[in-house]
Design an enzyme around this catalytic site. Structure first.
Site, PDB file in Angstrom:
ATOM      1  N   LYS A 126      45.659  40.652  20.569  1.00  0.00           N
ATOM      2  CA  LYS A 126      46.657  40.589  21.432  1.00  0.00           C
ATOM      3  C   LYS A 126      47.121  41.675  22.019  1.00  0.00           C
ATOM      4  CE  LYS A 126      46.653  36.032  20.247  1.00  0.00           C
ATOM      5  NZ  LYS A 126      45.765  36.061  19.039  1.00  0.00           N
ATOM      6  N   LYS A 161      53.006  33.195  21.239  1.00  0.00           N
ATOM      7  CA  LYS A 161      51.939  33.236  20.179  1.00  0.00           C
ATOM      8  C   LYS A 161      52.112  34.187  19.071  1.00  0.00           C
ATOM      9  CE  LYS A 161      48.847  35.180  23.618  1.00  0.00           C
ATOM     10  NZ  LYS A 161      47.686  34.817  24.251  1.00  0.00           N
ATOM     11  N   ARG A 211      36.173  33.562  29.008  1.00  0.00           N
ATOM     12  CA  ARG A 211      35.699  34.565  28.221  1.00  0.00           C
ATOM     13  C   ARG A 211      34.668  35.291  28.955  1.00  0.00           C
ATOM     14  NH1 ARG A 211      35.198  35.120  22.791  1.00  0.00           N
ATOM     15  NH2 ARG A 211      37.507  34.805  22.932  1.00  0.00           N
ATOM     16  N   ARG A 226      36.931  28.025  29.579  1.00  0.00           N
ATOM     17  CA  ARG A 226      37.321  27.034  28.338  1.00  0.00           C
ATOM     18  C   ARG A 226      38.368  26.256  28.953  1.00  0.00           C
ATOM     19  NH1 ARG A 226      37.587  31.792  24.190  1.00  0.00           N
ATOM     20  NH2 ARG A 226      38.712  32.379  26.150  1.00  0.00           N
ATOM     21  N   ARG A 234      46.044  24.374  25.935  1.00  0.00           N
ATOM     22  CA  ARG A 234      45.083  25.191  25.456  1.00  0.00           C
ATOM     23  C   ARG A 234      43.704  24.922  25.988  1.00  0.00           C
ATOM     24  NH1 ARG A 234      46.921  24.856  19.398  1.00  0.00           N
ATOM     25  NH2 ARG A 234      46.412  22.820  19.803  1.00  0.00           N
ATOM     26  N   ASP A 274      39.588  37.794  27.587  1.00  0.00           N
ATOM     27  CA  ASP A 274      39.970  36.537  27.874  1.00  0.00           C
ATOM     28  C   ASP A 274      40.953  36.736  29.291  1.00  0.00           C
ATOM     29  OD1 ASP A 274      38.869  35.461  25.610  1.00  0.00           O
ATOM     30  OD2 ASP A 274      40.646  35.065  24.494  1.00  0.00           O
ATOM     31  N   GLU A 282      43.797  38.598  26.344  1.00  0.00           N
ATOM     32  CA  GLU A 282      43.359  39.204  25.111  1.00  0.00           C
ATOM     33  C   GLU A 282      42.190  40.006  25.046  1.00  0.00           C
ATOM     34  OE1 GLU A 282      43.218  36.345  21.900  1.00  0.00           O
ATOM     35  OE2 GLU A 282      44.997  35.346  22.541  1.00  0.00           O
ATOM     36  N   ASN A 284      39.100  40.662  22.663  1.00  0.00           N
ATOM     37  CA  ASN A 284      38.611  40.259  21.172  1.00  0.00           C
ATOM     38  C   ASN A 284      37.402  41.139  20.914  1.00  0.00           C
ATOM     39  OD1 ASN A 284      39.759  37.142  20.754  1.00  0.00           O
ATOM     40  ND2 ASN A 284      39.357  37.292  23.191  1.00  0.00           N
TER      41      ASN A 284
END
Length: 324
Positions: A126, A161, A211, A226, A234, A274, A282, A284
Site C-alpha cells: 500500500k 483499508k 493489474r 478485475r 471491490r 494496481d 498499490e 504489489n
C-alpha cells in the site's frame, strides 16, 4: 546453463493451478531444463551464519488430478547457482520479515533472490505506491481516526483499508455522514494503534481495478481489469471480481514508466501495479498474480519473459545486492 530454481511458496498441494502464477513460473522453468527445488513451508533457517533451506526436488505437470511430485527432503546451503523465487502471500508479518533476512544471507552468498529481499521488506504494497505521488489519487495514512474521518468528509466518499491486507480483505467504502464511520475507523486503526490508509473513492472502479505486470521494469502489453460483480464494490478476484484482459492505455504506460525504473533498480524483477482509472493505488511485490489469465486471453507467455530476465541476470555472475 541450467539453474537450480528454489521456490518459496504457500503449500503447493493447495493451489489452483488454473489461476496460480507461481505454477506458471514453475512450468516454464521446467520447460527450459532448470531443476526445481521446493522449500518446505517454514523450511528456511540459518546454520552457523549461512542461509539453508530444507527442500526437495520438484516436478510439475499441467494435470489438475496431480500437478506435482516431490523427491526426498534435504537441508542445503543457498548460494551460487540458486535462483530463489519468493512467492508466499501476505501478510508481511514478523515471520515473513525474518525469512527475508535469511534470504538476504543467501543473496550475500551468491544466490539470486527474486524479488530482492530488502525490497520485500521496504515496499509495503500500500505504502509503496506513495513513493510515486504523481501517479496516486488523494491519500492519507494515519492512526488518527479524526484525521481519517475528516478525509472522508473532504472527499465525500473514500476507500479505507489496512496496510497488511490482500485479496480485498477488510476494505471499506465510506460516505461522509454514515452512522458506522466511527466503528469502521476504530476497527481499522485498532483504537489508534495501527496505521490505516484512506484513498479518494474512484468511481472508475466500476470499469475494473487493473493489474499491470512489470517484468524487470517493463510492462506487459496487456492488463487484467478485475471488475466488481453484483453489489460488491471491490474488484479483487478473491471477492468474486470478473477478470477481463485489455491493452494498456497511454496513461497505464505512463504510470509504468514512472514506477518501472525504480523497481528494476531495486531488484524487483516481477511486480504488479494496481490502477483504477488513471490512478495508481498499490504496488504489489510479494506474489503478484494474473499470469495465467493474461496468457490464456492473449496467447502470451509472461513466465517466459520473466525467465528471459532471470537468465540474463544469472548470466552476469552471482547476484549482487541491489544498489542504493
Amino acid at each position: 546453463m541450467p539453474l537450480d530454481i528454489v521456490v518459496v511458496m504457500d503449500p503447493i498441494g493447495s493451489i489452483n493451478i488454473a489461476k496460480d502464477s507461481t505454477f506458471a513460473m514453475l512450468l516454464e522453468a521446467q520447460r527450459r531444463g532448470h531443476r526445481l527445488l521446493y522449500v518446505r513451508p517454514g523450511g528456511l533457517a540459518v546454520d552457523n551464519g549461512a542461509a539453508v533451506a530444507t527442500m526437495a526436488p520438484l516436478q510439475v505437470r499441467e494435470d489438475p488430478s496431480g500437478w506435482y511430485q516431490l523427491g526426498d527432503w534435504a537441508t542445503t546451503p543457498l548460494g551460487p547457482g540458486h535462483v530463489v523465487l519468493v512467492r508466499t502471500d501476505p501478510p508481511v508479518d514478523a515471520e515473513y520479515i525474518h525469512d527475508t533476512q535469511v534470504l538476504g544471507l543467501a543473496q550475500a552468498a551468491g544466490a539470486m533472490v527474486v524479488n530482492d529481499p530488502q525490497g520485500l521488506r521496504d515496499y509495503n504494497e500500500k505504502l509503496a505506491a506513495l513513493l510515486f505521488p504523481q501517479c496516486c489519487p488523494p491519500t492519507l495514512v494515519s492512526r488518527d481516526a479524526a484525521a481519517l474521518k475528516a478525509f472522508v468528509a473532504r472527499h465525500g466518499r473514500a476507500v479505507l483499508k489496512p496496510l497488511d491486507g490482500m485479496g480485498g480483505r477488510s476494505i471499506f467504502l465510506l460516505t461522509h455522514g454514515e452512522a458506522n464511520t466511527n466503528v469502521v475507523l476504530e476497527t481499522l486503526t485498532q483504537g489508534g494503534r495501527s496505521l490505516a490508509m484512506a484513498q479518494q473513492y474512484l468511481p472508475e472502479i466500476s470499469e475494473g481495478d487493473k493489474r499491470i505486470l512489470l517484468v524487470d521494469g517493463e510492462p506487459v502489453d496487456y492488463c487484467l481489469a478485475r471488475i466488481p460483480q453484483g453489489d460488491e464494490f471491490r474488484g479483487n478476484l478473491a471477492t468474486g471480481g470478473r477478470g477481463e484482459g485489455r491493452p494498456l492505455s497511454d496513461r497505464d504506460r505512463w504510470i509504468a514508466s514512472q514506477v518501472g525504473p525504480e523497481m528494476k533498480r531495486r531488484g524487483m524483477v516481477f511486480v504488479g501495479l494496481d490502477v483504477i482509472g488513471d490512478w495508481l493505488t498499490e504496488v504489489n511485490v510479494t506474489s503478484p498474480t494474473c499470469i495465467r489469465e493474461l496468457d490464456a486471453q492473449f496467447g502470451l507467455n509472461i513466465a517466459g519473459r520473466l525467465f528471459d530476465a532471470i537468465e540474463a541476470r544469472a548470466g552476469s555472475g552471482p547476484a549482487a545486492p541491489r544498489a542504493e
